[in-house]
Design an enzyme around this catalytic site. Structure first.
Site, PDB file in Angstrom:
ATOM      1  N   THR A 185       3.315 -11.806   6.656  1.00  9.48           N
ATOM      2  CA  THR A 185       2.105 -11.030   6.391  1.00  9.48           C
ATOM      3  C   THR A 185       1.048 -11.511   7.389  1.00  9.48           C
ATOM      4  OG1 THR A 185       1.317 -12.677   4.820  1.00  9.48           O
ATOM      5  CG2 THR A 185       2.592 -10.873   3.924  1.00  9.48           C
ATOM      6  N   GLU A 332       5.309  -6.314   2.639  1.00  9.30           N
ATOM      7  CA  GLU A 332       6.207  -6.550   1.502  1.00  9.30           C
ATOM      8  C   GLU A 332       6.975  -5.299   1.089  1.00  9.30           C
ATOM      9  OE1 GLU A 332       3.092  -7.465   1.845  1.00  9.30           O
ATOM     10  OE2 GLU A 332       2.661  -9.404   0.934  1.00  9.30           O
ATOM     11  N   LYS A 440     -17.964  -6.374  -7.349  1.00 11.55           N
ATOM     12  CA  LYS A 440     -18.164  -6.390  -8.795  1.00 11.55           C
ATOM     13  C   LYS A 440     -19.643  -6.560  -9.078  1.00 11.55           C
ATOM     14  CE  LYS A 440     -13.617  -8.048  -8.799  1.00 11.55           C
ATOM     15  NZ  LYS A 440     -13.219  -8.810  -7.642  1.00 11.55           N
ATOM     16  N   TRP A 445     -17.341  -1.752 -11.069  1.00 10.02           N
ATOM     17  CA  TRP A 445     -16.624  -1.931  -9.809  1.00 10.02           C
ATOM     18  C   TRP A 445     -17.120  -0.917  -8.790  1.00 10.02           C
ATOM     19  CZ3 TRP A 445     -10.685  -2.331 -11.264  1.00 10.02           C
ATOM     20  CH2 TRP A 445     -10.482  -3.548 -11.932  1.00 10.02           C
TER      21      TRP A 445
HETATM   22  P1  ADP Z   1      -2.116  -7.773   5.564  1.00  9.79           P
HETATM   23  O1  ADP Z   1      -1.861  -7.824   4.072  1.00  9.79           O
HETATM   24  O2  ADP Z   1      -2.099  -9.108   6.136  1.00  9.79           O
HETATM   25  O3  ADP Z   1      -3.282  -6.910   5.969  1.00  9.79           O
HETATM   26  P2  ADP Z   1      -0.165  -5.666   5.758  1.00  9.79           P
HETATM   27  O4  ADP Z   1       0.069  -4.955   7.002  1.00  9.79           O
HETATM   28  O5  ADP Z   1       1.001  -5.985   4.931  1.00  9.79           O
HETATM   29  O6  ADP Z   1      -0.878  -7.012   6.157  1.00  9.79           O
HETATM   30  O7  ADP Z   1      -1.249  -4.862   4.954  1.00  9.79           O
HETATM   31  C1  ADP Z   1      -0.998  -4.205   3.765  1.00  9.79           C
HETATM   32  C2  ADP Z   1      -2.308  -3.748   3.183  1.00  9.79           C
HETATM   33  O8  ADP Z   1      -2.962  -2.829   4.037  1.00  9.79           O
HETATM   34  C3  ADP Z   1      -2.167  -3.011   1.884  1.00  9.79           C
HETATM   35  O9  ADP Z   1      -2.059  -3.900   0.800  1.00  9.79           O
HETATM   36  C4  ADP Z   1      -3.456  -2.220   1.816  1.00  9.79           C
HETATM   37  O10 ADP Z   1      -4.537  -3.000   1.351  1.00  9.79           O
HETATM   38  C5  ADP Z   1      -3.716  -1.907   3.260  1.00  9.79           C
HETATM   39  N1  ADP Z   1      -3.271  -0.540   3.568  1.00  9.79           N
HETATM   40  C6  ADP Z   1      -2.140  -0.148   4.161  1.00  9.79           C
HETATM   41  N2  ADP Z   1      -2.106   1.185   4.307  1.00  9.79           N
HETATM   42  C7  ADP Z   1      -3.252   1.658   3.766  1.00  9.79           C
HETATM   43  C8  ADP Z   1      -3.820   2.967   3.611  1.00  9.79           C
HETATM   44  N3  ADP Z   1      -3.224   4.062   4.048  1.00  9.79           N
HETATM   45  N4  ADP Z   1      -5.021   3.049   2.996  1.00  9.79           N
HETATM   46  C9  ADP Z   1      -5.669   1.953   2.551  1.00  9.79           C
HETATM   47  N5  ADP Z   1      -5.194   0.706   2.687  1.00  9.79           N
HETATM   48  C10 ADP Z   1      -3.996   0.558   3.292  1.00  9.79           C
END
Ligand code: ADP
Length: 542
Positions: A185, A332, A440, A445
């Site tokens: 990640t 993930e 918050k 929220w």
């Molecule tokens: P990191 O968690 O380190 O940023 P990732 O590439 O695994 O790496 O990111 C996943 C996260 O990116 C998701 O949990 C979400 O918060 C965000 N994300 C991915 N695609 C979208 C989307 N289309 N809209 C909003 N958030 C998104």
């Protein structure tokens, strides 16, 4: 009675064999560091991939050892995508934009034995080479040599391939549950964590991605993944494209809007994919000169990684007749979780309502299940109730490498995403925020994402992030951080009235700060952690 279907294992060698048997004529195009184009076919790719697998087999690796890559999207990286897993070891793609500290941590944690590195990334080695334990480092370069400036002891990727005879390659039979690849990640929320992908997971993800209501990839497509191959397998596109026989265009290190637009037009790309930041750049360039590029072949721009604002989806369609496909996923989830193709029941909606739906993250792919857990049980699918999104499915990770952070998994086997979402009837998921970015305020929220999207809908705003700042009275309050479009101006009051058209007064930011740029993560997303740190003692002047 058990089904007597043959016990055929879903593995990457089967995808490679399919590409070899059926799509040998299809082209793979790479933009090289000097900006020229390299072209060859799947037949060439398979031949060189077999050489790589044979050569790796001769290096004394043991089953499931990790072979790392630090490379842009290129034909050599594609060879690594198949050659490494097809030799029984694990492809570990590493993000070169991580800090030297995180890079050293990841090499150490994954215990990588071998590294394939692009010539354009060699300078990164200085910062971590002495702290990691690599047995071989092979340099991928346009002319096949190791540059004179490289540290001693580096070897050439081309020589490695030359040393092997592809006729010695035999398609292996793996257990489909063996690991094929791994990725960390990007550490937006702390230390990077390792996610491993089985052969089965990548095969099923590829099949699902190709279905029409996900990405709908076909042999006749030309796919350009702008999302880097070091970022969650370039959203699986290189695998899905090889499985379907789609032509591939690899942008190499050139991710500027002009080079990308040249590739899209000249190579008649039909499907491309990347994070919103990339597409903000492309949109700006197209707005400057709408007729400069013929994009008539481009039918889908897959945007994900962070929210694609409705204003962007609208601007592409209305000003340039280009279609955005909004997708959500995570490291993930391999990463495709949801994709926003409008289902038939949405046909009756007005154009405005359709845009609103398109800006949601869409419907889960086949076999992906979602639910949102609120404070009082699971949130209703009413489009309003919010909770932390939980997912499960055959390409959702069941544990982190070395069992880190077990609390991210529920007792009944769902993965807790850390995203706050609402779900509409029919299962359209709308990501409202990340748990840690949600503001918050006095028991309510406030979604930072919604405020950001509406700020970015203002034509003077290029980029906007909304973060929580501490408040004695309310616990937290929103602060808007805005980068203006070149040559445009707007006041804080104007932006506030613009937001007030859609948002109740209590949820408006306490202030708006204008900055030159917003810090980004290694994957090009807004790094809100850095902004929160920058504004932690902030008090509005007004
Ligand atoms: P990191 O968690 O380190 O940023 P990732 O590439 O695994 O790496 O990111 C996943 C996260 O990116 C998701 O949990 C979400 O918060 C965000 N994300 C991915 N695609 C979208 C989307 N289309 N809209 C909003 N958030 C998104």
């Amino acid at each position: 009675m058990r089904g007597l279907t043959a016990d055929y294992q879903l593995t990457l060698p089967a995808i490679l064999r399919r590409a070899e048997s059926h799509f040998g004529y299809r082209e793979i195009v790479t933009r090289l560091p000097d900006k020229s184009f390299h072209r060859y076919t799947y037949a060439d790719m398979v031949r060189r991939t077999k050489k790589l697998a044979v050569a790796l087999g001769g290096l004394g690796l043991e089953k499931s050892d990790r072979v790392a890559t630090l490379a842009w999207n290129s034909y050599q990286h594609l060879e690594a995508y198949f050659g490494i897993p097809c030799s029984g070891v694990v492809l570990h793609t590493i993000n070169p934009r991580l800090s030297p500290d995180d890079l050293a941590y990841i090499f150490d944690h994954a215990e990588d034995k071998i590294l394939l590195i692009d010539e354009t990334m060699l300078q990164l080695l200085d910062s971590f080479k002495d702290e990691v334990n690599l047995e071989h480092i092979f340099v991928i370069s346009s002319d096949g040599s190791v540059p004179d400036s490289a540290p001693d002891g580096l070897e050439s990727y081309e020589d490695l391939l030359e040393s092997a005879d592809e006729s010695e390659f035999e398609y292996p039979d793996f257990d489909e549950n063996d690991a094929a690849a791994m990725c960390y990640t990007s550490g937006t929320t702390g230390r990077p964590k390792g996610v491993t992908y089985s052969h089965r997971c990548i095969c099923l993800h590829s099949m699902a991605a190709a279905t029409p209501d996900m990405l709908g990839l076909r042999e006749r497509d030309t796919v350009m993944p702008v999302v880097p191959m070091f970022h969650v397998n370039a959203w699986g596109l290189p695998f899905t494209a090889a499985m379907t026989g789609a032509r591939q265009v690899m942008p190499g290190p050139h991710l500027d809007p002009e080079s990308l637009l040249e590739n899209l037009a000249q190579e008649r790309v039909t499907v491309t994919a990347g994070v919103p930041t990339i597409f903000f750049g492309i949109l700006r360039k197209l707005d400057e000169d709408p007729d400069a590029y013929d994009l008539s072949n481009l039918h889908d721009m897959i945007i994900g990684g962070s929210a694609a604002p409705e204003s962007m989806i609208r601007a592409f369609k209305e000003r340039h007749d280009l279609n955005v496909l909004h997708a959500w996923g995570m490291t993930e989830t391999t990463p495709l979780g949801t994709v926003c193709n409008l289902t038939s029941e949405k046909e009756e909606l007005s154009e405005d309502e359709k845009y609103q739906v398109r800006a949601t993250q869409g419907v889960p792919g086949p076999f992906i299940e979602v639910r949102a857990r609120g404070d009082e049980g699971f949130a209703a699918w009413d489009g309003e109730s919010m909770g932390e999104l939980e997912v499960r499915g055959p390409w959702v990770t069941g544990a982190y490498y070395k069992d880190e952070d077990p609390d991210k998994f529920t007792d009944d086997g769902w993965f807790k995403t850390g995203d706050i979402a609402s779900i509409s009837p029919g299962g359209y998921v709308e990501i409202q925020d990340r748990t840690k970015d949600l503001i918050k305020s006095g028991g309510e929220w406030i979604s930072s994402v919604t405020l950001e999207n509406d700020l970015m809908a203002h034509d003077a705003v290029a980029e906007a992030a909304v973060i929580a700042i501490p408040s004695e009275k309310w616990q937290e309050r929103p602060l808007g951080v805005v980068v203006l479009e070149d040559g445009k101006d707007v006041t804080e009051e104007d932006l506030m009235s613009h937001l007030a058209e859609k948002h109740p007064k209590w949820s408006l930011p306490d202030a708006i700060e204008f900055v030159d740029e917003i810090p980004r993560t290694a994957a090009g997303k807004f790094l809100k952690r850095a902004l929160r740190e920058q504004f932690k003692d902030y008090t509005p002047t007004a």
